[in-house]
Scaffold this motif. Structure first.
Motif, PDB file in Angstrom:
ATOM      1  N   VAL A  19     -33.319 -30.627 -27.371  1.00 44.91           N
ATOM      2  CA  VAL A  19     -31.945 -31.146 -27.440  1.00 44.91           C
ATOM      3  C   VAL A  19     -31.994 -32.629 -27.794  1.00 44.91           C
ATOM      4  O   VAL A  19     -32.696 -33.410 -27.145  1.00 44.91           O
ATOM      5  N   PHE A  20     -31.231 -33.005 -28.808  1.00 50.40           N
ATOM      6  CA  PHE A  20     -31.160 -34.402 -29.214  1.00 50.40           C
ATOM      7  C   PHE A  20     -29.708 -34.873 -29.148  1.00 50.40           C
ATOM      8  O   PHE A  20     -28.801 -34.199 -29.656  1.00 50.40           O
ATOM      9  N   VAL A  21     -29.501 -36.020 -28.504  1.00 47.22           N
ATOM     10  CA  VAL A  21     -28.160 -36.560 -28.291  1.00 47.22           C
ATOM     11  C   VAL A  21     -27.958 -37.735 -29.237  1.00 47.22           C
ATOM     12  O   VAL A  21     -28.756 -38.685 -29.237  1.00 47.22           O
ATOM     13  N   LEU A  22     -26.909 -37.668 -30.039  1.00 46.41           N
ATOM     14  CA  LEU A  22     -26.677 -38.637 -31.102  1.00 46.41           C
ATOM     15  C   LEU A  22     -25.352 -39.364 -30.910  1.00 46.41           C
ATOM     16  O   LEU A  22     -24.439 -38.858 -30.268  1.00 46.41           O
ATOM     17  N   GLY A  23     -25.252 -40.542 -31.527  1.00 49.14           N
ATOM     18  CA  GLY A  23     -23.982 -41.259 -31.489  1.00 49.14           C
ATOM     19  C   GLY A  23     -24.157 -42.721 -31.840  1.00 49.14           C
ATOM     20  O   GLY A  23     -25.272 -43.264 -31.802  1.00 49.14           O
ATOM     21  N   ALA A  24     -23.059 -43.364 -32.195  1.00 50.05           N
ATOM     22  CA  ALA A  24     -23.071 -44.803 -32.411  1.00 50.05           C
ATOM     23  C   ALA A  24     -23.353 -45.489 -31.076  1.00 50.05           C
ATOM     24  O   ALA A  24     -23.232 -44.867 -30.010  1.00 50.05           O
ATOM     25  N   PRO A  25     -23.748 -46.762 -31.092  1.00 47.41           N
ATOM     26  CA  PRO A  25     -23.970 -47.471 -29.826  1.00 47.41           C
ATOM     27  C   PRO A  25     -22.751 -47.367 -28.913  1.00 47.41           C
ATOM     28  O   PRO A  25     -21.614 -47.452 -29.370  1.00 47.41           O
ATOM     29  N   HIS A  26     -22.978 -47.147 -27.640  1.00 51.22           N
ATOM     30  CA  HIS A  26     -21.923 -47.109 -26.627  1.00 51.22           C
ATOM     31  C   HIS A  26     -20.873 -46.025 -26.892  1.00 51.22           C
ATOM     32  O   HIS A  26     -19.695 -46.190 -26.592  1.00 51.22           O
ATOM     33  N   SER A  27     -21.338 -44.899 -27.433  1.00 51.60           N
ATOM     34  CA  SER A  27     -20.414 -43.793 -27.687  1.00 51.60           C
ATOM     35  C   SER A  27     -20.431 -42.736 -26.598  1.00 51.60           C
ATOM     36  O   SER A  27     -19.660 -41.783 -26.654  1.00 51.60           O
ATOM     37  N   GLY A  28     -21.325 -42.867 -25.608  1.00 49.75           N
ATOM     38  CA  GLY A  28     -21.361 -41.911 -24.509  1.00 49.75           C
ATOM     39  C   GLY A  28     -22.607 -41.061 -24.453  1.00 49.75           C
ATOM     40  O   GLY A  28     -22.745 -40.229 -23.550  1.00 49.75           O
ATOM     41  N   ALA A  29     -23.538 -41.255 -25.405  1.00 55.39           N
ATOM     42  CA  ALA A  29     -24.761 -40.456 -25.415  1.00 55.39           C
ATOM     43  C   ALA A  29     -25.557 -40.639 -24.130  1.00 55.39           C
ATOM     44  O   ALA A  29     -26.185 -39.701 -23.628  1.00 55.39           O
ATOM     45  N   ASP A  30     -25.517 -41.849 -23.574  1.00 59.52           N
ATOM     46  CA  ASP A  30     -26.288 -42.110 -22.360  1.00 59.52           C
ATOM     47  C   ASP A  30     -25.771 -41.315 -21.162  1.00 59.52           C
ATOM     48  O   ASP A  30     -26.534 -40.953 -20.263  1.00 59.52           O
ATOM     49  N   LEU A  31     -24.472 -41.030 -21.142  1.00 57.72           N
ATOM     50  CA  LEU A  31     -23.910 -40.255 -20.033  1.00 57.72           C
ATOM     51  C   LEU A  31     -24.410 -38.813 -20.067  1.00 57.72           C
ATOM     52  O   LEU A  31     -24.762 -38.239 -19.032  1.00 57.72           O
ATOM     53  N   LEU A  32     -24.452 -38.227 -21.262  1.00 56.75           N
ATOM     54  CA  LEU A  32     -24.974 -36.868 -21.354  1.00 56.75           C
ATOM     55  C   LEU A  32     -26.467 -36.859 -21.052  1.00 56.75           C
ATOM     56  O   LEU A  32     -26.969 -35.929 -20.404  1.00 56.75           O
ATOM     57  N   ALA A  33     -27.182 -37.887 -21.490  1.00 54.56           N
ATOM     58  CA  ALA A  33     -28.613 -37.966 -21.187  1.00 54.56           C
ATOM     59  C   ALA A  33     -28.836 -37.964 -19.679  1.00 54.56           C
ATOM     60  O   ALA A  33     -29.739 -37.303 -19.169  1.00 54.56           O
ATOM     61  N   ARG A  34     -27.996 -38.688 -18.962  1.00 52.24           N
ATOM     62  CA  ARG A  34     -28.086 -38.723 -17.498  1.00 52.24           C
ATOM     63  C   ARG A  34     -27.885 -37.318 -16.920  1.00 52.24           C
ATOM     64  O   ARG A  34     -28.627 -36.883 -16.033  1.00 52.24           O
ATOM     65  N   ALA A  35     -26.876 -36.614 -17.427  1.00 48.73           N
ATOM     66  CA  ALA A  35     -26.607 -35.268 -16.929  1.00 48.73           C
ATOM     67  C   ALA A  35     -27.761 -34.322 -17.237  1.00 48.73           C
ATOM     68  O   ALA A  35     -28.159 -33.506 -16.399  1.00 48.73           O
ATOM     69  N   LEU A  36     -28.320 -34.423 -18.440  1.00 46.92           N
ATOM     70  CA  LEU A  36     -29.426 -33.552 -18.826  1.00 46.92           C
ATOM     71  C   LEU A  36     -30.679 -33.847 -18.009  1.00 46.92           C
ATOM     72  O   LEU A  36     -31.399 -32.926 -17.595  1.00 46.92           O
ATOM     73  N   LYS A  37     -30.952 -35.146 -17.784  1.00 45.99           N
ATOM     74  CA  LYS A  37     -32.147 -35.519 -17.046  1.00 45.99           C
ATOM     75  C   LYS A  37     -32.140 -34.959 -15.625  1.00 45.99           C
ATOM     76  O   LYS A  37     -33.194 -34.721 -15.040  1.00 45.99           O
ATOM     77  N   ARG A  38     -30.951 -34.766 -15.085  1.00 47.70           N
ATOM     78  CA  ARG A  38     -30.853 -34.276 -13.713  1.00 47.70           C
ATOM     79  C   ARG A  38     -30.493 -32.789 -13.648  1.00 47.70           C
ATOM     80  O   ARG A  38     -30.099 -32.293 -12.595  1.00 47.70           O
ATOM     81  N   SER A  39     -30.656 -32.119 -14.777  1.00 43.64           N
ATOM     82  CA  SER A  39     -30.377 -30.684 -14.823  1.00 43.64           C
ATOM     83  C   SER A  39     -31.680 -29.900 -14.692  1.00 43.64           C
ATOM     84  O   SER A  39     -32.717 -30.302 -15.237  1.00 43.64           O
ATOM     85  N   PRO A  40     -31.661 -28.781 -13.979  1.00 45.95           N
ATOM     86  CA  PRO A  40     -32.876 -27.978 -13.787  1.00 45.95           C
ATOM     87  C   PRO A  40     -33.483 -27.537 -15.115  1.00 45.95           C
ATOM     88  O   PRO A  40     -32.774 -27.055 -16.001  1.00 45.95           O
ATOM     89  N   GLY A  41     -34.778 -27.728 -15.247  1.00 51.50           N
ATOM     90  CA  GLY A  41     -35.484 -27.241 -16.423  1.00 51.50           C
ATOM     91  C   GLY A  41     -35.545 -28.193 -17.598  1.00 51.50           C
ATOM     92  O   GLY A  41     -36.239 -27.927 -18.579  1.00 51.50           O
ATOM     93  N   PHE A  42     -34.845 -29.322 -17.540  1.00 45.40           N
ATOM     94  CA  PHE A  42     -34.820 -30.262 -18.660  1.00 45.40           C
ATOM     95  C   PHE A  42     -35.763 -31.441 -18.415  1.00 45.40           C
ATOM     96  O   PHE A  42     -35.887 -31.942 -17.297  1.00 45.40           O
ATOM     97  N   HIS A  43     -36.394 -31.876 -19.485  1.00 40.34           N
ATOM     98  CA  HIS A  43     -37.144 -33.138 -19.475  1.00 40.34           C
ATOM     99  C   HIS A  43     -36.650 -33.945 -20.671  1.00 40.34           C
ATOM    100  O   HIS A  43     -36.995 -33.649 -21.822  1.00 40.34           O
ATOM    101  N   VAL A  44     -35.821 -34.936 -20.394  1.00 46.99           N
ATOM    102  CA  VAL A  44     -35.168 -35.723 -21.450  1.00 46.99           C
ATOM    103  C   VAL A  44     -35.597 -37.172 -21.333  1.00 46.99           C
ATOM    104  O   VAL A  44     -35.550 -37.766 -20.257  1.00 46.99           O
ATOM    105  N   THR A  45     -36.005 -37.742 -22.457  1.00 47.55           N
ATOM    106  CA  THR A  45     -36.396 -39.151 -22.495  1.00 47.55           C
ATOM    107  C   THR A  45     -35.346 -39.951 -23.259  1.00 47.55           C
ATOM    108  O   THR A  45     -34.590 -39.407 -24.064  1.00 47.55           O
ATOM    109  N   MET A  46     -35.317 -41.243 -23.002  1.00 49.49           N
ATOM    110  CA  MET A  46     -34.370 -42.115 -23.704  1.00 49.49           C
ATOM    111  C   MET A  46     -34.935 -43.537 -23.732  1.00 49.49           C
ATOM    112  O   MET A  46     -35.211 -44.118 -22.699  1.00 49.49           O
TER     113      MET A  46
END
Length: 294
Positions: A19-46
């Motif tokens: 899964v890759f999260v895309l967007g312009a700077p400060h578009s909200g990608a970091d919020l989804l990354a936070r949710a994914l990082k704390r979801s079971p089974g996911f390993h997400v880097t940023m």
């Protein structure tokens, strides 16, 4: 004949449907990354340095991605393989924002190999490498965020890292044009860009990013790209996460979105000066109108 798909293996785990999260700077990608990082089974880097170096090289010199031989694909795949390694102390190499999003207080690792089934990355400005990511991982899933360009500009102006890209040296004699990263279409516009107020430069970056996002919607295979509005995430996080979970066919935790200090929708009305609003709306009027923000 189409070459066989390369299967990347990290810590003995096959990387499938990353899964890759895309967007312009400060578009909200970091919020989804936070949710994914704390979801079971996911390993997400940023923000891992190995990936950031490659991403910014591609962003500043897009021709690298078009060279024959598949070098760009291999380089980006190798950078992600390094970032996704789950070893003691791995999180010490991550920026503070990544560690905080994953709730890591020490050196990590932030995930256990025995629990991982999906990998992902939300490196800032990953958007510019999307075509190479699709070549590297043909089964990847992409979630891209769209946000009001005036709010994006507001937060970029307050972000030292974002503003550091607007140094005059960024448009050197070796700069390629058109330059999607800065939103400058021609070398003839170099002087105009240099003299432009910071709010205008932020608007150019946002305008270029949403144009790339629109192009991706036309080019990506059906079922591999989901576009999310930041305003929907902010107003109905539960409903938005449910949509994302359905798209990814994996349960994404919405708990991480509650209690965070997320940027407010419409903050530009009180934080931007009238002349800044006028400039942003002039630079990005077409895109702001097309997306329903004007």
């Amino acid at each position: 004949m189409r070459p066989p798909t390369h299967i990347l293996v990290v810590n003995g785990i096959k990387v499938r449907r990353p899964v890759f999260v895309l967007g312009a700077p400060h578009s909200g990608a970091d919020l989804l990354a936070r949710a994914l990082k704390r979801s079971p089974g996911f390993h997400v880097t940023m923000g891992r340095a190995a990936v950031a170096h490659v991403v910014y090289a591609f962003a500043r010199r897009p021709s690298i991605m078009r060279r024959k031989g598949g070098g760009a694909v291999r380089v980006l795949r190798d950078a992600l393989a390094e970032a996704w390694q789950i070893i003691p102390g791995a999180c010490a190499e991550c920026p503070a924002s990544c560690r905080e999003a994953g709730g890591v207080t020490g050196g990590g690792p932030c995930a256990s190999p025995g629990t991982i089934v999906r990998f992902g990355d939300a490196n800032p400005d990953l958007l510019y490498s999307a075509p190479v990511l699709l070549q590297a991982f043909p089964d990847a899933r992409f979630v891209q965020f769209i946000r009001d360009g005036r709010d994006v500009t507001t937060d970029m102006l307050a972000d030292r890292v974002s503003m550091s890209w607007f140094r005059t040296s960024m448009l050197s004699d070796e700069t390629e044009f058109p330059n999607p990263f800065l939103g400058v279409n021609s070398s003839e516009h170099r002087d105009r860009w240099t003299a432009m107020e910071p709010a205008g430069k932020c608007a150019l970056r946002w305008r270029s990013a949403v144009r790339l996002s629109a192009a991706l919607r036309q080019e990506m295979p059906a079922g591999q790209l989901l576009t999310v509005r930041y305003e929907d995430m902010a107003g109905s996080p539960g409903r938005t996460i449910a949509t994302i979970s359905d798209f990814l066919e994996s349960r994404v935790s919405k708990v991480a979105l509650y209690g965070t200090t997320a940027p407010k929708v419409g903050a530009w009305r009180s934080r931007l000066k009238p002349d800044q609003v006028t400039l942003v709306e002039k630079v990005a009027r077409e895109e702001l109108t097309r997306l329903g923000y004007l």
